[in-house]
Enzyme design. Structure first.
Site, PDB file in Angstrom:
ATOM      1  N   TRP A   1       0.826  -1.215   0.000  1.00  0.00           N
ATOM      2  CA  TRP A   1       0.000   0.000   0.000  1.00  0.00           C
ATOM      3  C   TRP A   1       0.857   1.260   0.000  1.00  0.00           C
ATOM      4  O   TRP A   1       0.512   2.256  -0.653  1.00  0.00           O
ATOM      5  CB  TRP A   1      -0.993  -0.027   1.159  1.00  0.00           C
ATOM      6  CG  TRP A   1      -1.990  -1.120   0.936  1.00  0.00           C
ATOM      7  CD1 TRP A   1      -2.104  -2.298   1.610  1.00  0.00           C
ATOM      8  CD2 TRP A   1      -2.970  -1.179  -0.113  1.00  0.00           C
ATOM      9  NE1 TRP A   1      -3.099  -3.080   1.071  1.00  0.00           N
ATOM     10  CE2 TRP A   1      -3.643  -2.419   0.007  1.00  0.00           C
ATOM     11  CE3 TRP A   1      -3.343  -0.303  -1.131  1.00  0.00           C
ATOM     12  CZ2 TRP A   1      -4.672  -2.799  -0.855  1.00  0.00           C
ATOM     13  CZ3 TRP A   1      -4.365  -0.677  -1.997  1.00  0.00           C
ATOM     14  CH2 TRP A   1      -5.016  -1.913  -1.849  1.00  0.00           C
TER      15      TRP A   1
ATOM     16  N   ASP B   1      -1.932   6.867   6.227  1.00  0.00           N
ATOM     17  CA  ASP B   1      -2.969   5.947   5.765  1.00  0.00           C
ATOM     18  C   ASP B   1      -3.282   5.009   6.927  1.00  0.00           C
ATOM     19  O   ASP B   1      -2.485   4.143   7.273  1.00  0.00           O
ATOM     20  CB  ASP B   1      -2.454   5.160   4.560  1.00  0.00           C
ATOM     21  CG  ASP B   1      -3.459   4.142   4.036  1.00  0.00           C
ATOM     22  OD1 ASP B   1      -4.526   3.962   4.650  1.00  0.00           O
ATOM     23  OD2 ASP B   1      -3.159   3.505   2.999  1.00  0.00           O
TER      24      ASP B   1
ATOM     25  N   LYS C   1     -12.815  -1.854   6.668  1.00  0.00           N
ATOM     26  CA  LYS C   1     -12.081  -2.768   7.547  1.00  0.00           C
ATOM     27  C   LYS C   1     -12.544  -2.626   9.003  1.00  0.00           C
ATOM     28  O   LYS C   1     -13.000  -3.575   9.605  1.00  0.00           O
ATOM     29  CB  LYS C   1     -10.582  -2.522   7.403  1.00  0.00           C
ATOM     30  CG  LYS C   1     -10.093  -2.716   5.967  1.00  0.00           C
ATOM     31  CD  LYS C   1      -8.651  -2.323   5.786  1.00  0.00           C
ATOM     32  CE  LYS C   1      -8.251  -2.330   4.317  1.00  0.00           C
ATOM     33  NZ  LYS C   1      -8.283  -3.665   3.705  1.00  0.00           N
TER      34      LYS C   1
END
Length: 360
Positions: free
Chosen positions: A102, A172, A196
């Site tokens: 990511w 993030d 999530k």
């Protein structure tokens, strides 16, 4: 049919209590005669839902008054682009920490808009650790410093908050937001996809400090400008209304169950159960440096990869799903976000012991 223990990395398991409340309110929300999915985003009913969700998130995270909360779309992937567009502010260079897949995607997107200084990378050890800040090569003139708090695929999580002085810290937090206490005031911007720890896919949360809004050079197109969404209070276009509603129910559930501090204690307990067992066996292996192991995503491999399919089949028969690891690393991955009960992790560990005994 009884519910399974869903170990998916995202979209992930939601609190059953939240799902049942949403089901009860599906056709008629609070006597309005309509579903939330049917409401105008500018009507008083939905405006109230959105305002309550923001207020509860601010309370849960202790978000200071000089930060804006945005409910957007596009996932973290759109933020990979919106962040440099808005925060480079003519400075040209941003600092990024490379800790896995990511972070790699965020770096690639940022390079479209300016220079990226990779201040540290864990690539030398296959992204199995979080680089200590003592080794970071920070640029004091950088527009911002970006890092990924938890790498969902690799199972690496920062257990500390970087110190970047006057340079805004950008994070993030897609896969660990609301799972542990943080000091929001140490950040310039936090972003997270909701699928999530917060709610269903479709919602992205951005928490941005006032002084970083409206300073982009050149001025971005309206949809890519944080100022557009701040000025319109996330209602510039139709927001992901139902996802915001479910997020609001999750925030209420979190508050009722002790808030972030209680979730953190439960997450420590759950991850310890799994890591403690992994430490007693050589049949399974977790590659991550112990100090940097994620509380949210626990990857592990079996001693013999030929047993993977049998392991997954047996898990499914016992009501445990989505344990297959990401294709880039193989093996297994147990994602144990806030909504995963302790009982789910205990069931997994019991099954892992049973499987090892019969196949070891």
């Amino acid at each position: 049919m009884s519910r399974v223990f869903n170990f998916s990395a995202g979209p992930a398991t939601l609190p059953e209590e939240v799902l049942r409340q949403a089901a009860e309110e599906m056709v008629d929300w609070h006597g309005s005669g309509q579903s939330v999915m049917e409401m105008s985003h500018r009507g008083k009913e939905f405006m109230g839902i959105a305002a309550a969700a923001e207020a509860d998130l601010r309370e849960l995270m202790g978000i200071p008054a000089n930060y804006k909360v945005l409910f957007l779309q596009g996932g973290a992937s759109l933020q990979f682009e919106m962040i440099p567009i808005n925060l480079l502010r003519g400075k040209g260079t941003a600092d990024y920490v490379h800790t896995g897949e990511w972070a790699k995607k965020a770096i690639k997107a940022a390079r479209i808009f300016g220079n990226v200084n990779v201040v540290a990378s864990a690539e030398d050890k296959a992204f199995t650790y979080a680089p200590a800040q003592a080794g970071w090569k920070l640029d004091k003139n950088a527009a911002y410093v970006h890092y990924t708090a938890n790498e969902t695929i690799g199972g690496v999580e920062f257990q500390w908050t970087p110190e970047t002085g006057d340079v805004p810290l950008v994070c993030d937090m897609s896969s660990n937001i609301l799972s542990r206490a943080i000091d929001v005031s140490k950040y310039g911007l936090i972003y997270a996809g909701a699928q999530k720890n917060i709610g269903p896919a479709g919602l992205t949360i951005v928490i941005v400090r006032d002084d970083l809004v409206g300073k982009a050079q050149p001025t971005p197109p309206p949809m890519l400008d944080y100022k557009t969404h701040v000025d319109a209070e996330s209602m510039y276009n139709t927001p992901p209304t139902y996802s915001i509603y479910i997020a609001g129910l999750v925030f209420q559930w979190l508050k009722k169950n002790g808030g972030v501090a209680a979730m953190e204690r439960k997450n420590v307990e759950k991850s310890k159960l799994l890591y403690d067992y992994l430490g007693t066996t050589d049949f399974y292996r977790n590659p991550v440096n112990p100090a940097d192991r994620s509380r949210m995503n626990v990857p592990f491999t079996l001693k013999d990869a030929a047993l993977d399919e049998a392991f997954l089949k047996g898990a499914k028969e016992r009501g445990m799903t989505q344990l297959k690891g990401h294709r880039s690393v193989g093996g297994m991955r147990a994602s144990i976000y806030n909504a995963m009960p302790v009982a789910g992790v205990k069931a997994l560990v019991d099954y892992m012991r049973e499987f090892e005994k019969s196949h070891g």
